[in-house]
Design a protein around this motif. Structure first.
Motif, PDB file in Angstrom:
ATOM      1  N   ARG A   1      22.248 -16.256  19.256  1.00  0.00           N
ATOM      2  CA  ARG A   1      22.957 -17.367  19.871  1.00  0.00           C
ATOM      3  C   ARG A   1      23.984 -17.972  18.920  1.00  0.00           C
ATOM      4  NH1 ARG A   1      18.812 -20.709  21.799  1.00  0.00           N
ATOM      5  NH2 ARG A   1      18.854 -19.484  23.683  1.00  0.00           N
TER       6      ARG A   1
ATOM      7  N   ARG B   1      27.935 -18.108  19.353  1.00  0.00           N
ATOM      8  CA  ARG B   1      28.658 -19.378  19.368  1.00  0.00           C
ATOM      9  C   ARG B   1      29.798 -19.372  18.367  1.00  0.00           C
ATOM     10  NH1 ARG B   1      25.147 -24.834  19.989  1.00  0.00           N
ATOM     11  NH2 ARG B   1      24.155 -24.358  21.962  1.00  0.00           N
TER      12      ARG B   1
ATOM     13  N   GLU C   1      21.818 -12.397  26.730  1.00  0.00           N
ATOM     14  CA  GLU C   1      20.750 -13.375  26.624  1.00  0.00           C
ATOM     15  C   GLU C   1      19.818 -13.292  27.827  1.00  0.00           C
ATOM     16  OE1 GLU C   1      20.483 -17.990  25.330  1.00  0.00           O
ATOM     17  OE2 GLU C   1      21.859 -16.586  24.417  1.00  0.00           O
ATOM     18  N   GLU C   2      20.425 -13.083  29.012  1.00  0.00           N
ATOM     19  CA  GLU C   2      19.595 -12.957  30.210  1.00  0.00           C
ATOM     20  C   GLU C   2      18.718 -11.712  30.119  1.00  0.00           C
ATOM     21  OE1 GLU C   2      22.003 -13.251  33.734  1.00  0.00           O
ATOM     22  OE2 GLU C   2      22.727 -15.220  33.078  1.00  0.00           O
TER      23      GLU C   2
ATOM     24  N   GLU D   1      15.887 -12.414  27.964  1.00  0.00           N
ATOM     25  CA  GLU D   1      14.880 -13.241  28.643  1.00  0.00           C
ATOM     26  C   GLU D   1      14.012 -12.383  29.549  1.00  0.00           C
ATOM     27  OE1 GLU D   1      14.077 -16.410  28.351  1.00  0.00           O
ATOM     28  OE2 GLU D   1      15.543 -16.631  26.745  1.00  0.00           O
TER      29      GLU D   1
ATOM     30  N   ARG E   1      10.499 -19.147  30.286  1.00  0.00           N
ATOM     31  CA  ARG E   1      11.456 -19.926  29.497  1.00  0.00           C
ATOM     32  C   ARG E   1      12.791 -19.931  30.215  1.00  0.00           C
ATOM     33  NH1 ARG E   1       9.294 -16.412  25.086  1.00  0.00           N
ATOM     34  NH2 ARG E   1       7.503 -17.554  24.345  1.00  0.00           N
ATOM     35  N   THR E   2      13.548 -20.973  29.964  1.00  0.00           N
ATOM     36  CA  THR E   2      14.871 -21.031  30.577  1.00  0.00           C
ATOM     37  C   THR E   2      15.912 -20.752  29.509  1.00  0.00           C
ATOM     38  OG1 THR E   2      14.820 -23.382  30.167  1.00  0.00           O
ATOM     39  CG2 THR E   2      14.281 -22.664  32.391  1.00  0.00           C
ATOM     40  N   THR E   3      16.964 -20.078  29.919  1.00  0.00           N
ATOM     41  CA  THR E   3      18.018 -19.804  28.955  1.00  0.00           C
ATOM     42  C   THR E   3      18.785 -21.082  28.693  1.00  0.00           C
ATOM     43  OG1 THR E   3      19.344 -19.116  30.834  1.00  0.00           O
ATOM     44  CG2 THR E   3      18.402 -17.391  29.469  1.00  0.00           C
ATOM     45  N   GLU E   4      19.256 -21.196  27.477  1.00  0.00           N
ATOM     46  CA  GLU E   4      20.030 -22.393  27.164  1.00  0.00           C
ATOM     47  C   GLU E   4      21.468 -22.246  27.636  1.00  0.00           C
ATOM     48  OE1 GLU E   4      21.222 -25.226  23.453  1.00  0.00           O
ATOM     49  OE2 GLU E   4      20.205 -23.361  23.080  1.00  0.00           O
ATOM     50  N   VAL E   5      22.006 -21.056  27.463  1.00  0.00           N
ATOM     51  CA  VAL E   5      23.384 -20.808  27.864  1.00  0.00           C
ATOM     52  C   VAL E   5      23.380 -20.147  29.231  1.00  0.00           C
ATOM     53  CG1 VAL E   5      25.518 -19.649  27.274  1.00  0.00           C
ATOM     54  CG2 VAL E   5      24.037 -20.514  25.472  1.00  0.00           C
TER      55      VAL E   5
ATOM     56  N   THR F   1      23.320 -19.956  33.555  1.00  0.00           N
ATOM     57  CA  THR F   1      22.303 -20.255  34.528  1.00  0.00           C
ATOM     58  C   THR F   1      21.883 -18.955  35.182  1.00  0.00           C
ATOM     59  OG1 THR F   1      24.072 -20.654  36.093  1.00  0.00           O
ATOM     60  CG2 THR F   1      23.111 -22.570  35.032  1.00  0.00           C
TER      61      THR F   1
ATOM     62  N   LEU G   1      25.347 -25.801  28.723  1.00  0.00           N
ATOM     63  CA  LEU G   1      26.376 -25.964  27.702  1.00  0.00           C
ATOM     64  C   LEU G   1      27.685 -25.433  28.280  1.00  0.00           C
ATOM     65  CD1 LEU G   1      27.129 -26.606  24.756  1.00  0.00           C
ATOM     66  CD2 LEU G   1      26.588 -24.245  24.199  1.00  0.00           C
TER      67      LEU G   1
ATOM     68  N   GLY H   1      25.330 -28.948  23.421  1.00  0.00           N
ATOM     69  CA  GLY H   1      24.149 -28.461  24.114  1.00  0.00           C
ATOM     70  C   GLY H   1      22.922 -29.242  23.686  1.00  0.00           C
TER      71      GLY H   1
ATOM     72  N   ARG I   1      17.146 -27.948  20.412  1.00  0.00           N
ATOM     73  CA  ARG I   1      15.828 -27.330  20.658  1.00  0.00           C
ATOM     74  C   ARG I   1      14.794 -27.968  19.762  1.00  0.00           C
ATOM     75  NH1 ARG I   1      15.032 -21.518  22.916  1.00  0.00           N
ATOM     76  NH2 ARG I   1      16.013 -22.048  24.882  1.00  0.00           N
TER      77      ARG I   1
END
Lengths: 169, 215
Positions: free
Chosen positions: A8, A12, A81-82, A85, B5-9, B11, B20, B211, B214
């Protein structure tokens, strides 16, 4: 510990750098175009202007391509990132199912999960507020239920699955 | 153990606002906010600094508008089309305490965005008319020329048509009224973010800065 924060922050940094570059590019272009229009009003038929129009076109194209590649980078990072996850969730499910198949007790499941995460006996004992002897006994029971020789083989059990799948896919 | 878990960046298929905003949206947002505040409240019109900031705001606006076509989904115009009806529905839901979540700006926020952009265009356009479209570099050069005793720079500008005529006064009025409108919109915008954050129990400010932290 985990690759996610590193991924991440690298992402960024990359998008931030591209954005700053795009910003500077836009500033330069708008100021330059303003200057060109000023020149044009003063002297519309100069050879100088043709070159300036060429440079303007190049700058505008630069912004468009810069914006496009920045969008691609942002979308790529999100996809990665997805995917991470999804993979993480899938691995979690595999582990949960395997723990159930081995008929681990809830306490053993907790300990086994912490052991998989790479915590040593002392850490697990501290985290669970239990004696180190208890944790050691639980680990022994877990290894025997899973029919593995020890921690290394226990961890490899899941990694092997993952590697096998990755090769098949 | 494998808690979802949910991604931060970004949706994942949900209609929640971004955790963010992308860096272009954030940089243009704060850049324009800073330029508007500085030019509206601090420095005097016509100065090289004032005009430079105006040009910077114009560049940022250009970039944001380009980004509205080329940017990621939630930054594109198609994600928040101007829709006054939907905005009213959203405000009514907000008053009832049941605001719906949206993947980009909510409909009321979208109307605010377009109001900002139109007002900014008016301010920038009238500013360009007032300076005869001169770049900050040219204004600085003219000022330096006048300071060194060469008054011809002034004469050239008067030939441009926008001298102390009623027309210039009108444009000045438009510039000032629109600029004040921008500040009023900014205040409304801040109030809106505050109310919405409380109603949604969600920090709407953090996604526009760095953002969520965490834990």
């Amino acid at each position: 510990m985990s690759v996610t924060p590193a991924l991440r922050s690298a992402g960024r940094r990359q998008t931030a750098a591209l954005t700053v570059f795009l910003l500077v590019q836009t500033l330069g272009t708008v100021f330059f175009v303003g200057d060109v229009i000023g020149d044009l009003l003063e002297d519309p038929v100069s050879v100088h202007f043709i070159f300036e129009a060429f440079v303007t076109a190049a700058l505008v194209l630069g912004i468009v391509f810069g914006a496009y590649s920045l969008r691609r980078t942002i979308e790529l990072l999100r996809t990665q990132e997805e995917a991470l996850e999804v993979a993480r969730g899938a691995l979690g499910q595999v582990i949960d199912r395997q723990f159930l198949a081995w008929a681990l007790t809830p306490a053993e499941r907790d300990v086994a999960f912490l052991a998989l995460k790479g915590l040593d006996v002392a850490d697990i004992a501290k985290l669970r507020g239990a004696a180190q002897g208890t944790v050691r006994a639980q680990l022994t029971r877990i290894y025997s239920k899973a029919d593995v020789s020890g921690r290394a083989q226990f961890a490899a059990f899941f990694v092997e699955d993952l590697l096998g799948e990755a090769i098949a896919a | 153990m494998a808690s979802p878990r949910t991604t931060e960046v970004g949706t994942v298929g949900s209609a929640s606002p971004p955790q963010l905003w992308d860096p272009v949206v954030r940089l243009t947002h704060w850049g324009i906010a800073l330029a508007v505040l500085l030019n509206g409240l601090v420095n005097d019109g016509g100065s090289t600094f004032h005009v430079s900031l105006g040009w910077m705001a114009m560049s940022l606006l250009v970039l944001r508008l380009v980004w509205g076509v080329l940017g990621p989904s939630e930054a594109r115009f198609s994600a928040f089309p101007p829709n006054p009806g939907a905005a009213l529905v959203h405000l009514r839901r907000l008053a009832a305490g049941r605001p719906k979540e949206h993947a980009s700006h909510n409909p009321a926020g979208a109307m605010m965005v377009y109001a900002f952009w139109i007002t900014l265009l008016v301010v920038i356009g009238s500013g360009l008319v007032l300076t005869g479209g001169a770049t900050p570099m040219r204004i600085a050069a003219d000022k330096a020329a006048v300071a060194s005793g060469d008054w011809s720079a002034l004469i050239v500008k008067d030939g441009g048509g926008a001298n102390d005529s009623p027309r210039r006064e009108t444009v000045e009025g438009v510039h000032e009224v629109a600029a004040n409108l921008l500040l009023i919109l900014a205040a409304l915008h801040v109030a809106g973010v505050f109310v919405e954050s409380r109603a949604m129990r969600r920090d709407l400010l953090a996604p526009m800065i760095l953002g969520h932290r965490r834990k």
